[in-house]
Scaffold this motif. Structure first.
Motif, PDB file in Angstrom:
ATOM      1  N   ALA A 181      44.623 110.338  11.868  1.00  0.00           N
ATOM      2  CA  ALA A 181      45.966 110.716  12.301  1.00  0.00           C
ATOM      3  C   ALA A 181      45.898 111.794  13.386  1.00  0.00           C
ATOM      4  CB  ALA A 181      46.779 111.198  11.107  1.00  0.00           C
ATOM      5  N   GLU A 182      44.983 112.731  13.242  1.00  0.00           N
ATOM      6  CA  GLU A 182      44.845 113.785  14.257  1.00  0.00           C
ATOM      7  C   GLU A 182      44.378 113.210  15.590  1.00  0.00           C
ATOM      8  OE1 GLU A 182      42.357 116.865  12.759  1.00  0.00           O
ATOM      9  OE2 GLU A 182      43.852 117.605  11.335  1.00  0.00           O
ATOM     10  N   GLN A 183      43.471 112.236  15.542  1.00  0.00           N
ATOM     11  CA  GLN A 183      43.040 111.579  16.782  1.00  0.00           C
ATOM     12  C   GLN A 183      44.195 110.811  17.420  1.00  0.00           C
ATOM     13  OE1 GLN A 183      39.648 109.445  15.041  1.00  0.00           O
ATOM     14  NE2 GLN A 183      38.322 110.454  16.541  1.00  0.00           N
ATOM     15  N   ALA A 184      45.071 110.267  16.595  1.00  0.00           N
ATOM     16  CA  ALA A 184      46.236 109.553  17.127  1.00  0.00           C
ATOM     17  C   ALA A 184      47.123 110.492  17.930  1.00  0.00           C
ATOM     18  CB  ALA A 184      47.032 108.903  15.996  1.00  0.00           C
ATOM     19  N   VAL A 185      47.295 111.702  17.439  1.00  0.00           N
ATOM     20  CA  VAL A 185      48.083 112.689  18.178  1.00  0.00           C
ATOM     21  C   VAL A 185      47.423 112.990  19.517  1.00  0.00           C
ATOM     22  CG1 VAL A 185      48.910 115.070  18.192  1.00  0.00           C
ATOM     23  CG2 VAL A 185      49.057 113.717  16.095  1.00  0.00           C
ATOM     24  N   GLU A 186      46.109 113.194  19.489  1.00  0.00           N
ATOM     25  CA  GLU A 186      45.399 113.507  20.732  1.00  0.00           C
ATOM     26  C   GLU A 186      45.456 112.338  21.709  1.00  0.00           C
ATOM     27  OE1 GLU A 186      41.185 115.559  22.167  1.00  0.00           O
ATOM     28  OE2 GLU A 186      41.527 115.105  20.052  1.00  0.00           O
ATOM     29  N   THR A 187      45.318 111.117  21.189  1.00  0.00           N
ATOM     30  CA  THR A 187      45.421 109.931  22.047  1.00  0.00           C
ATOM     31  C   THR A 187      46.798 109.845  22.691  1.00  0.00           C
ATOM     32  OG1 THR A 187      43.792 108.686  20.760  1.00  0.00           O
ATOM     33  CG2 THR A 187      45.361 107.406  22.055  1.00  0.00           C
TER      34      THR A 187
ATOM     35  N   ALA B 280      52.730 113.498   9.178  1.00  0.00           N
ATOM     36  CA  ALA B 280      52.435 114.925   9.038  1.00  0.00           C
ATOM     37  C   ALA B 280      51.730 115.475  10.272  1.00  0.00           C
ATOM     38  CB  ALA B 280      51.586 115.159   7.796  1.00  0.00           C
ATOM     39  N   SER B 281      50.790 114.714  10.820  1.00  0.00           N
ATOM     40  CA  SER B 281      50.047 115.187  11.992  1.00  0.00           C
ATOM     41  C   SER B 281      50.945 115.304  13.213  1.00  0.00           C
ATOM     42  CB  SER B 281      48.869 114.253  12.289  1.00  0.00           C
ATOM     43  OG  SER B 281      47.874 114.365  11.290  1.00  0.00           O
ATOM     44  N   PHE B 282      51.820 114.328  13.420  1.00  0.00           N
ATOM     45  CA  PHE B 282      52.730 114.399  14.562  1.00  0.00           C
ATOM     46  C   PHE B 282      53.760 115.515  14.366  1.00  0.00           C
ATOM     47  CE2 PHE B 282      50.823 110.498  15.895  1.00  0.00           C
ATOM     48  CZ  PHE B 282      51.029 110.455  17.270  1.00  0.00           C
TER      49      PHE B 282
ATOM     50  N   VAL C 117      44.984 103.177  13.328  1.00  0.00           N
ATOM     51  CA  VAL C 117      44.589 104.416  12.653  1.00  0.00           C
ATOM     52  C   VAL C 117      43.954 104.073  11.306  1.00  0.00           C
ATOM     53  CG1 VAL C 117      46.181 105.885  13.915  1.00  0.00           C
ATOM     54  CG2 VAL C 117      46.980 104.714  11.854  1.00  0.00           C
ATOM     55  N   GLY C 118      44.265 104.821  10.260  1.00  0.00           N
ATOM     56  CA  GLY C 118      43.772 104.491   8.926  1.00  0.00           C
ATOM     57  C   GLY C 118      42.503 105.191   8.499  1.00  0.00           C
ATOM     58  N   ALA C 119      41.767 105.817   9.479  1.00  0.00           N
ATOM     59  CA  ALA C 119      40.511 106.498   9.133  1.00  0.00           C
ATOM     60  C   ALA C 119      39.665 105.632   8.194  1.00  0.00           C
ATOM     61  CB  ALA C 119      40.796 107.857   8.493  1.00  0.00           C
ATOM     62  N   ALA C 120      39.408 104.398   8.595  1.00  0.00           N
ATOM     63  CA  ALA C 120      38.701 103.438   7.745  1.00  0.00           C
ATOM     64  C   ALA C 120      37.283 103.898   7.436  1.00  0.00           C
ATOM     65  CB  ALA C 120      38.673 102.076   8.424  1.00  0.00           C
TER      66      ALA C 120
ATOM     67  N   THR D 154      41.788 105.086   4.524  1.00  0.00           N
ATOM     68  CA  THR D 154      41.866 106.328   3.754  1.00  0.00           C
ATOM     69  C   THR D 154      43.049 107.202   4.158  1.00  0.00           C
ATOM     70  OG1 THR D 154      40.430 107.592   5.259  1.00  0.00           O
ATOM     71  CG2 THR D 154      39.361 106.307   3.508  1.00  0.00           C
ATOM     72  N   GLU D 155      43.741 106.859   5.233  1.00  0.00           N
ATOM     73  CA  GLU D 155      44.948 107.572   5.644  1.00  0.00           C
ATOM     74  C   GLU D 155      46.064 106.567   5.897  1.00  0.00           C
ATOM     75  OE1 GLU D 155      43.094 111.481   7.964  1.00  0.00           O
ATOM     76  OE2 GLU D 155      44.116 109.914   9.103  1.00  0.00           O
ATOM     77  N   GLY D 156      47.277 106.922   5.536  1.00  0.00           N
ATOM     78  CA  GLY D 156      48.426 106.054   5.741  1.00  0.00           C
ATOM     79  C   GLY D 156      49.473 106.705   6.626  1.00  0.00           C
ATOM     80  N   GLN D 157      50.681 106.146   6.580  1.00  0.00           N
ATOM     81  CA  GLN D 157      51.756 106.634   7.434  1.00  0.00           C
ATOM     82  C   GLN D 157      52.087 108.102   7.155  1.00  0.00           C
ATOM     83  OE1 GLN D 157      53.383 104.849  10.002  1.00  0.00           O
ATOM     84  NE2 GLN D 157      54.104 106.915  10.457  1.00  0.00           N
ATOM     85  N   ASP D 158      51.965 108.534   5.914  1.00  0.00           N
ATOM     86  CA  ASP D 158      52.270 109.929   5.591  1.00  0.00           C
ATOM     87  C   ASP D 158      51.382 110.887   6.380  1.00  0.00           C
ATOM     88  OD1 ASP D 158      54.214 109.101   3.853  1.00  0.00           O
ATOM     89  OD2 ASP D 158      53.069 109.508   2.021  1.00  0.00           O
TER      90      ASP D 158
END
Length: 263
Positions: free
Chosen positions: A206-212, A241-243, A189-192, A233-237
């Motif tokens: 993170a949202e794509q991770a949920v969909e995956t 939050a997305s999950f 993830v990470g939205a690099a 640009t995105e971390g574990q938080d």
């Protein structure tokens, strides 16, 4: 972490960045090895990558490893200097055909399989799963990437996404695994983001991770490739939050860095 594992073990150890130790079927795998220290920098033409955290484990703490699962070799946040040296110490590197030409190892075309013998006499199959590092059209710049599916009779099924931002290969994988889904999805993830590419995302959000996870029916999810480097640009938080928003917070595996987490 323990230096060896038994056939019944199913565990993960988070090293940092994309690097995870996976114990499955009596075999130990390391994904995308990155073991350089913090404050390392890497110049890549107009791009500079900066590492901002040390790995949670050193190479000499990994124990006996059956194979490295290398999604690609062309970017140092997936294979840094110490990780590249480590490839020479392991018995097997599974990667893309293009990366195998550069670093050695066994190159796998999309959906190709490599079979390993398990200590209990069974077999573990590693299947190369297609991945797309950026939006359509960026492939010539970013190069080939692969994910991996680990399967075996009587074993949990594990998916490692590699640096993938497309849901198309995920949908194809979902059709192949069917209703059984996967037991663990290790998602990059990470939205690099990197300045030369503007707002283009080079790893999933993170949202794509949920969909995956939903597409694959993943029972557990481990988010990686989201810390230790400046361009995430995105971390574990954000993942948590997305999950939680999707009602799936209990699916997340959040092991302490460097600590072996039994599943």
């Amino acid at each position: 972490m323990t230096s060896e594992n038994t056939a019944g073990d199913f565990a993960v150890t988070l090293v940092g960045g994309p690097t995870v130790v996976i114990d499955l079927g009596g075999l130990r795998f390391v994904t995308d090895p990155t073991f350089d220290t913090a404050d390392s920098s890497y110049e890549m033409g107009p791009v500079a990558l900066h590492k901002i955290a040390d790995p949670a484990l050193a190479v000499d703490e990994l124990g006996t490893v059956a194979a490295v699962l290398l999604s690609h070799d062309q970017h140092p946040d997936n294979l840094d200097g110490a990780g590249r040296a480590y490839l020479k110490e392991v018995p097997l590197v599974l990667t893309t055909e293009q990366s195998a030409e550069r670093v050695g190892g066994t190159g796998l075309a999309p959906w190709a399989e490599h079979v390993l013998e398990r200590p209990d006499g069974g077999r573990l199959v590693v299947t190369a799963v297609p991945a797309q590092h950026g939006p359509a059209g960026t492939e010539p710049m970013l190069g080939s990437v692969t994910g991996f599916l680990l399967t075996g009779e009587g074993l949990p099924t594990v998916y490692v996404s590699g640096d993938n931002v497309s849901l198309e290969p995920v949908r194809e994988l979902a059709e192949r695994v069917g209703a059984n889904g996967v037991d663990l999805a290790v998602l990059h993830v990470g939205a690099a983001q990197l300045a030369p590419f503007g707002p283009t995302l080079l790893s999933m959000t993170a949202e794509q991770a949920v969909e995956t996870a939903d597409l694959l029916g993943a029972r557990k999810v481990l988010a990686v490739h989201q810390d230790g480097w400046q361009h995430f640009t995105e971390g574990q938080d954000a993942v948590t939050a997305s999950f939680a928003k999707a009602g799936g917070a209990e699916r997340l595996v959040v092991p302490g860095a460097g600590r072996r987490f039994a599943l």
